[in-house]
Design a protein around this motif. Structure first.
Motif, PDB file in Angstrom:
ATOM      1  N   MET A 108      -7.182 -13.984 -15.064  1.00  0.00           N
ATOM      2  CA  MET A 108      -8.656 -13.491 -15.613  1.00  0.00           C
ATOM      3  C   MET A 108      -8.523 -13.130 -17.204  1.00  0.00           C
ATOM      4  SD  MET A 108     -11.074 -13.825 -13.656  1.00  0.00           S
ATOM      5  CE  MET A 108     -12.227 -12.535 -13.898  1.00  0.00           C
ATOM      6  N   ILE A 109      -7.838 -12.056 -17.441  1.00  0.00           N
ATOM      7  CA  ILE A 109      -7.853 -11.586 -18.796  1.00  0.00           C
ATOM      8  C   ILE A 109      -7.315 -12.709 -19.692  1.00  0.00           C
ATOM      9  CG2 ILE A 109      -7.420  -9.144 -17.912  1.00  0.00           C
ATOM     10  CD1 ILE A 109      -4.596  -9.314 -18.844  1.00  0.00           C
ATOM     11  N   SER A 110      -6.929 -13.691 -19.583  1.00  0.00           N
ATOM     12  CA  SER A 110      -6.616 -14.800 -20.327  1.00  0.00           C
ATOM     13  C   SER A 110      -8.019 -15.521 -21.113  1.00  0.00           C
ATOM     14  CB  SER A 110      -5.907 -15.822 -19.883  1.00  0.00           C
ATOM     15  OG  SER A 110      -6.466 -16.709 -18.999  1.00  0.00           O
ATOM     16  N   ASP A 111      -9.003 -15.031 -20.242  1.00  0.00           N
ATOM     17  CA  ASP A 111     -10.453 -15.665 -20.650  1.00  0.00           C
ATOM     18  C   ASP A 111     -10.609 -14.540 -22.000  1.00  0.00           C
ATOM     19  OD1 ASP A 111     -13.465 -15.416 -20.912  1.00  0.00           O
ATOM     20  OD2 ASP A 111     -13.048 -17.133 -19.672  1.00  0.00           O
ATOM     21  N   PRO A 112     -11.126 -15.159 -22.945  1.00  0.00           N
ATOM     22  CA  PRO A 112     -11.546 -14.259 -24.141  1.00  0.00           C
ATOM     23  C   PRO A 112     -12.581 -13.364 -24.139  1.00  0.00           C
ATOM     24  CG  PRO A 112     -12.267 -16.493 -24.413  1.00  0.00           C
ATOM     25  CD  PRO A 112     -11.469 -16.609 -23.320  1.00  0.00           C
ATOM     26  N   SER A 113     -13.481 -13.640 -22.950  1.00  0.00           N
ATOM     27  CA  SER A 113     -14.488 -12.525 -22.579  1.00  0.00           C
ATOM     28  C   SER A 113     -14.206 -11.457 -22.002  1.00  0.00           C
ATOM     29  CB  SER A 113     -15.973 -13.406 -21.926  1.00  0.00           C
ATOM     30  OG  SER A 113     -16.317 -14.466 -22.921  1.00  0.00           O
ATOM     31  N   ILE A 114     -13.210 -11.577 -21.028  1.00  0.00           N
ATOM     32  CA  ILE A 114     -12.696 -10.438 -20.126  1.00  0.00           C
ATOM     33  C   ILE A 114     -11.522  -9.739 -20.837  1.00  0.00           C
ATOM     34  CG2 ILE A 114     -11.453  -9.866 -17.889  1.00  0.00           C
ATOM     35  CD1 ILE A 114     -14.222 -11.220 -17.766  1.00  0.00           C
ATOM     36  N   ASP A 115     -11.961  -8.374 -21.129  1.00  0.00           N
ATOM     37  CA  ASP A 115     -11.016  -7.552 -21.813  1.00  0.00           C
ATOM     38  C   ASP A 115      -9.900  -6.776 -21.205  1.00  0.00           C
ATOM     39  OD1 ASP A 115     -12.334  -8.012 -24.701  1.00  0.00           O
ATOM     40  OD2 ASP A 115     -14.010  -7.173 -23.521  1.00  0.00           O
ATOM     41  N   GLY A 116     -10.006  -6.813 -19.889  1.00  0.00           N
ATOM     42  CA  GLY A 116      -9.028  -6.142 -18.958  1.00  0.00           C
ATOM     43  C   GLY A 116      -9.219  -5.880 -17.496  1.00  0.00           C
ATOM     44  N   THR A 117      -8.529  -5.256 -17.018  1.00  0.00           N
ATOM     45  CA  THR A 117      -8.388  -5.118 -15.523  1.00  0.00           C
ATOM     46  C   THR A 117      -8.799  -3.739 -15.016  1.00  0.00           C
ATOM     47  OG1 THR A 117      -6.585  -6.788 -15.291  1.00  0.00           O
ATOM     48  CG2 THR A 117      -7.144  -5.618 -13.260  1.00  0.00           C
ATOM     49  N   PHE A 118      -9.880  -3.502 -14.195  1.00  0.00           N
ATOM     50  CA  PHE A 118     -10.026  -2.239 -13.636  1.00  0.00           C
ATOM     51  C   PHE A 118      -9.490  -2.147 -11.881  1.00  0.00           C
ATOM     52  CE2 PHE A 118     -12.628   0.232 -10.798  1.00  0.00           C
ATOM     53  CZ  PHE A 118     -12.773   1.652 -11.464  1.00  0.00           C
ATOM     54  N   VAL A 119      -8.446  -1.381 -11.930  1.00  0.00           N
ATOM     55  CA  VAL A 119      -7.689  -1.297 -10.752  1.00  0.00           C
ATOM     56  C   VAL A 119      -8.249  -0.373  -9.723  1.00  0.00           C
ATOM     57  CG1 VAL A 119      -5.632  -1.009  -9.788  1.00  0.00           C
ATOM     58  CG2 VAL A 119      -5.553  -2.218 -11.893  1.00  0.00           C
ATOM     59  N   ASP A 120      -8.889  -0.703  -8.731  1.00  0.00           N
ATOM     60  CA  ASP A 120      -9.560   0.442  -7.807  1.00  0.00           C
ATOM     61  C   ASP A 120      -8.582   0.734  -6.589  1.00  0.00           C
ATOM     62  OD1 ASP A 120     -11.307   1.876  -6.906  1.00  0.00           O
ATOM     63  OD2 ASP A 120     -12.720   0.220  -5.525  1.00  0.00           O
ATOM     64  N   LYS A 121      -8.930   1.762  -6.199  1.00  0.00           N
ATOM     65  CA  LYS A 121      -7.906   2.719  -5.039  1.00  0.00           C
ATOM     66  C   LYS A 121      -7.314   3.612  -5.589  1.00  0.00           C
ATOM     67  CE  LYS A 121     -10.077   1.684  -1.454  1.00  0.00           C
ATOM     68  NZ  LYS A 121     -10.648   2.630  -0.742  1.00  0.00           N
ATOM     69  N   ALA A 122      -7.464   4.758  -5.514  1.00  0.00           N
ATOM     70  CA  ALA A 122      -6.816   5.961  -6.203  1.00  0.00           C
ATOM     71  C   ALA A 122      -5.432   6.069  -5.660  1.00  0.00           C
ATOM     72  CB  ALA A 122      -7.649   7.216  -5.757  1.00  0.00           C
ATOM     73  N   GLY A 123      -5.019   5.459  -4.675  1.00  0.00           N
ATOM     74  CA  GLY A 123      -3.774   5.814  -4.061  1.00  0.00           C
ATOM     75  C   GLY A 123      -2.766   4.339  -4.432  1.00  0.00           C
ATOM     76  N   VAL A 124      -3.117   3.873  -5.455  1.00  0.00           N
ATOM     77  CA  VAL A 124      -2.213   2.575  -5.786  1.00  0.00           C
ATOM     78  C   VAL A 124      -0.922   2.854  -6.276  1.00  0.00           C
ATOM     79  CG1 VAL A 124      -3.241   2.884  -8.276  1.00  0.00           C
ATOM     80  CG2 VAL A 124      -2.221   0.706  -7.668  1.00  0.00           C
ATOM     81  N   PRO A 125       0.225   2.378  -5.858  1.00  0.00           N
ATOM     82  CA  PRO A 125       1.359   2.903  -6.232  1.00  0.00           C
ATOM     83  C   PRO A 125       1.760   2.448  -7.641  1.00  0.00           C
ATOM     84  CG  PRO A 125       1.529   1.423  -4.162  1.00  0.00           C
ATOM     85  CD  PRO A 125       0.094   1.373  -4.749  1.00  0.00           C
ATOM     86  N   ILE A 126       2.617   3.422  -8.290  1.00  0.00           N
ATOM     87  CA  ILE A 126       2.854   3.368  -9.773  1.00  0.00           C
ATOM     88  C   ILE A 126       3.550   2.213  -9.930  1.00  0.00           C
ATOM     89  CG2 ILE A 126       4.129   4.286 -11.378  1.00  0.00           C
ATOM     90  CD1 ILE A 126       3.204   7.081 -10.476  1.00  0.00           C
ATOM     91  N   TYR A 127       4.353   1.363  -9.046  1.00  0.00           N
ATOM     92  CA  TYR A 127       5.074   0.424  -9.459  1.00  0.00           C
ATOM     93  C   TYR A 127       4.091  -0.745  -9.663  1.00  0.00           C
ATOM     94  CZ  TYR A 127       4.686  -0.733  -4.465  1.00  0.00           C
ATOM     95  OH  TYR A 127       4.224  -1.219  -3.275  1.00  0.00           O
ATOM     96  N   MET A 128       2.859  -0.817  -8.948  1.00  0.00           N
ATOM     97  CA  MET A 128       1.831  -1.886  -9.021  1.00  0.00           C
ATOM     98  C   MET A 128       1.242  -1.803 -10.595  1.00  0.00           C
ATOM     99  SD  MET A 128      -0.204  -2.213  -5.486  1.00  0.00           S
ATOM    100  CE  MET A 128      -1.105  -3.512  -5.751  1.00  0.00           C
ATOM    101  N   LEU A 129       0.919  -0.481 -10.795  1.00  0.00           N
ATOM    102  CA  LEU A 129       0.288  -0.139 -12.185  1.00  0.00           C
ATOM    103  C   LEU A 129       1.494  -0.475 -13.115  1.00  0.00           C
ATOM    104  CD1 LEU A 129      -1.512   3.065 -11.666  1.00  0.00           C
ATOM    105  CD2 LEU A 129      -2.492   0.706 -11.842  1.00  0.00           C
ATOM    106  N   ASP A 130       2.540  -0.297 -12.932  1.00  0.00           N
ATOM    107  CA  ASP A 130       3.784  -0.551 -13.921  1.00  0.00           C
ATOM    108  C   ASP A 130       3.776  -2.175 -14.360  1.00  0.00           C
ATOM    109  OD1 ASP A 130       5.952   0.137 -15.609  1.00  0.00           O
ATOM    110  OD2 ASP A 130       7.143  -0.960 -14.257  1.00  0.00           O
ATOM    111  N   ALA A 131       3.633  -2.731 -13.054  1.00  0.00           N
ATOM    112  CA  ALA A 131       4.144  -4.166 -13.077  1.00  0.00           C
ATOM    113  C   ALA A 131       2.655  -4.987 -13.749  1.00  0.00           C
ATOM    114  CB  ALA A 131       3.879  -5.023 -11.637  1.00  0.00           C
ATOM    115  N   LEU A 132       1.617  -4.827 -13.695  1.00  0.00           N
ATOM    116  CA  LEU A 132       0.351  -5.017 -14.246  1.00  0.00           C
ATOM    117  C   LEU A 132       0.442  -4.912 -15.844  1.00  0.00           C
ATOM    118  CD1 LEU A 132      -2.495  -6.386 -13.954  1.00  0.00           C
ATOM    119  CD2 LEU A 132      -3.172  -4.164 -13.657  1.00  0.00           C
ATOM    120  N   TYR A 133       0.863  -3.457 -16.100  1.00  0.00           N
ATOM    121  CA  TYR A 133       0.727  -2.995 -17.329  1.00  0.00           C
ATOM    122  C   TYR A 133       1.726  -3.696 -18.369  1.00  0.00           C
ATOM    123  CZ  TYR A 133      -0.639   0.183 -21.348  1.00  0.00           C
ATOM    124  OH  TYR A 133      -1.168   0.929 -22.382  1.00  0.00           O
ATOM    125  N   ARG A 134       2.839  -4.054 -17.661  1.00  0.00           N
ATOM    126  CA  ARG A 134       3.968  -4.732 -18.165  1.00  0.00           C
ATOM    127  C   ARG A 134       3.306  -6.395 -18.580  1.00  0.00           C
ATOM    128  NH1 ARG A 134       7.906  -5.819 -15.498  1.00  0.00           N
ATOM    129  NH2 ARG A 134       7.755  -4.573 -13.654  1.00  0.00           N
TER     130      ARG A 134
END
Length: 697
Positions: free
Chosen positions: A325-351
């Motif tokens: 999705m973010i490879s499209d030039p019009s999409i600037d990033g990802t909004f990750v919903d759900k407050a209980g997201v495990p940190i390993y998921m955020l870390d994998a996405l951020y990397r």
């Protein structure tokens, strides 16, 4: 490797203490102490936990060498003398000795603070203001059991305030919170200068805004233009097909249309970390692995399937969809919903996210996740309106802003029937935002995220407060207990978190072209200092006006307490105006330094000001203007009970006019006045204290 180190650091921190441990704590303006005293504290038979003292940095028991207690009963009265030597309170960097005595007499229903000393002197003798409160509490459980009959504890708080200091501890924004000692230092640093180049545009010119929005149908050109021209950060929510065959195609098209109008706007796509809302048409691999990646035993609200988040193949797919999705030039990033997201998921996405793209997370108040994202969004943060919970949210938001992270604090509006009601709901929300705002924090005001609803419900640019200039903050907020104040170049904010208390945002205006720029500043004791030059009179006015929009009937009143170095002709008081134009219609009740009250008005645009009457009232400092349709009545009073009429006039004006406090020196100097007791009542405003933080799917 950098992200792996951050993840390891988090887990190391998780298993260690988060309390601040320092030889001396120095919280700045307010030094808070919360105390729990059990019956045997200081008796020689009690244990170390019979006394607990918390100061916003740490929580200590009698095991600490800095805390001691001596119990010396007087007959049947319990007397506890407590000594603490862990805070810097007055001149010099060293710790000061705080010693206080609490008495609990059997004939009294509540304990009392008998005495308090700082280095052997009373607080007022060393320039400190004391506030204290103590009560008798029967705990529900004592060491896991019901307490014995007659058992109670003493709980209380002490605040020592140094009025010469305007700031709290900038390194620990939680020092004024009872929970402050649990917060720990942030486990993330400042956003890098390189990353900031790809952040949304941020300007102090007007209130910066962000939105979440969704629409299954195509957005109209009017809707796209309104979003693009008024928002810096937009999250395209789920169900954003926008008339296309797939959600991803609809999101990309909508984002591209926004960027044609505003190339600087940043558009994030919504991606849930827990609930499967479909694959958006990005990658349908999940349909072939549904048995492995969808949890058969956990369904939210009886209908929403959930992911098996610890499946490594699922995680690879989930991150991969975001990458596509973010490879499209019009999409600037990802909004990750759900407050209980495990940190390993955020870390994998951020990397997996390039430097020029962004990650934002629905983060609740979990500070540990902020190091793995570029921005944080919070909802359900009010704790049912509890002032301490809101104060903690403000402190976290301030800390987040200091580290240059994007922020949206969700403050939805429920149950509004028309645009006026939404505008009336704005001040209580905007005040909280303005108290904590730093760069890259964006204000949220929507009655819904559903763009199939009437446009006024989700695009509120028509609101008066959002059209006014804001300007840079003049400094961080000041807080005394549950009252906050903060001032900007063009507005001043007074926020009182206590139930039913007044909250005000007033706008700074130099009417006409006075010889000196004016100013208006509120204080935590609900007083205002106004400075202004110029004059009120003739065919056009030149003065300083601290004001806000006013609709329909009501009144405005204030106590004009004291002029500071004024000329003899200076005047200050309350005023209604048809607009901010210097020559427009107006009516005012004004006081001069000698104590005389005047009522004046201008009947039409460009007409000369006319006097309606005056009262020699040196003791009657309260000025009041009442509006009843087109009739305006002026009064003065010494006690706000008995009002002396000054004059009245029929003056046709629109329903929406301007109201506020005015000051003019009536010479070339700058006059200063202190005003208290300011109250504005709009009869038609039924949502003044309305705050609703409920969640909307």
């Amino acid at each position: 490797m950098h992200h792996l180190k951050k993840l390891l650091c988090f887990f190391c921190w998780f298993f260690t203490s988060v309390s601040f441990v320092s030889a001396v704590d120095s919280s700045g303006r307010n030094s808070h102490f919360w105390v729990t005293v059990r019956p045997d504290a200081g008796s020689g038979t009690g244990g170390e936990t019979e006394l607990t003292l918390t100061n916003g940095y740490r929580s200590e028991t009698l095991a600490s060498s800095l805390l001691s207690c001596q119990r010396d009963d007087e007959g049947s009265a319990r007397v506890y003398q407590i000594t603490w030597q862990g805070n810097h309170l007055i001149d010099g960097p060293e710790a000061d000795q705080l010693q206080f005595t609490i008495v609990m007499a059997p004939e009294s229903s509540e304990p009392r603070l008998r005495s308090i000393f700082v280095n052997g002197s009373t607080p007022d003798a060393v320039g400190l203001v004391l506030e204290s409160s103590f009560s008798k509490v029967i705990p529900r459980k004592l060491n896991g059991r019901r307490p014995p009959k007659g058992y109670f504890e003493i709980q209380g708080s002490i605040v020592l305030r140094d009025l010469s200091q305007q700031l709290e501890d900038p390194e620990h924004p939680f020092s004024d919170l009872h929970s402050g000692h649990t917060m720990g230092a942030p486990r993330y640093g400042l956003t890098s200068a390189e990353k900031l180049k790809h952040f949304p545009k941020f300007s102090w010119d007007h209130v910066p805004r962000g939105m979440l929005i969704r629409k299954s149908q195509t957005y109209s050109d009017q809707e796209v233009r309104a979003i693009a021209e008024n928002y810096d950060l937009v999250v395209l929510e789920k169900a954003n097909g926008a008339g296309f065959a797939s959600v991803s195609a609809g999101m990309k098209d909508t984002a591209a249309r926004l960027k044609v109008i505003n190339p600087d706007i940043k558009v994030l796509f919504y991606w849930n970390s827990r609930i499967f809302f479909g694959h958006y048409g990005i990658d349908d691999t999940i349909t072939r692995h549904r048995d492995e990646w969808i949890d058969p035993d956990f369904v939210i609200r009886g209908r929403l399937p959930t992911y098996v988040r610890d499946n490594p193949d699922f995680l690879k797919w989930w991150v991969g969809c975001a990458e596509k999705m973010i490879s499209d030039p019009s999409i600037d990033g990802t909004f990750v919903d759900k407050a209980g997201v495990p940190i390993y998921m955020l870390d994998a996405l951020y990397r997996a996210t390039p430097l020029d793209k962004l990650v934002m997370n629905n983060n609740s108040s979990v500070r540990e996740r902020i190091g793995y994202v570029d921005g944080t969004y919070r909802e359900d943060w009010m704790g049912g309106g509890d002032p301490d919970t809101i104060a903690e949210t403000i402190a976290i938001a301030r800390e987040t802003g200091q580290h240059k992270k994007m922020q949206i604090l969700r403050m939805p509006v429920k149950g509004v029937a028309n645009p006026r009601e939404l505008e009336d709901s704005l001040d209580s929300r905007l005040a909280i935002y303005l108290i904590y705002v730093e760069e890259y924090a964006y204000f949220y005001l929507q009655a819904t995220v559903d763009a199939t609803q009437p446009m006024w419900q989700w695009e509120a640019s028509y609101a008066d407060q959002l059209q006014r200039p804001l300007g840079k903050p003049l400094g961080p907020y000041m807080r005394d207990n549950h009252v906050y104040v903060r001032s900007f170049e063009h507005c001043d904010v007074y926020l009182n978190l206590n139930s039913g208390a007044d909250t005000r945002i007033l706008w700074k205006n130099d009417i006409g072209s006075p010889s000196h720029a004016g100013s208006g500043l509120s204080s935590t004791i609900d007083t205002y200092k106004l400075e202004g030059s110029g004059f009120i009179g003739g065919a056009a006015d030149q003065f300083f006006y601290l004001s806000d929009a006013h609709y329909g009937d009501g009144h405005v009143k204030a106590s004009v307490d004291a002029f500071v170095s004024p000329g003899r002709d200076a005047k200050a008081g309350v005023m209604y105006r048809a607009s901010l134009a210097a020559d427009d219609k107006m009516v005012a009740v004004l006081r001069d330094p000698a104590g005389r009250m005047y009522m004046v008005y201008r009947s039409s645009k460009g007409a000369n000001v006319i006097g309606l009457g005056s009262v020699d009232a040196p003791q009657k400092r309260f000025a009041m203007l009442v509006r009843k349709g087109d009739r305006f009545l002026g009064y003065c009073s010494s006690d706000e009970i008995n009002w002396t009429p000054i004059g009245e006039v029929d003056l046709p004006m629109e329903e929406k006019i301007e109201m506020g406090m005015a000051i003019a020196s009536h010479d070339d100097a700058l006059a200063e006045v202190r005003i208290s007791g300011f109250v504005r009542i709009e009869t038609s405003n039924t949502r003044k204290h309305d705050l609703d933080n409920s969640h909307e799917e």
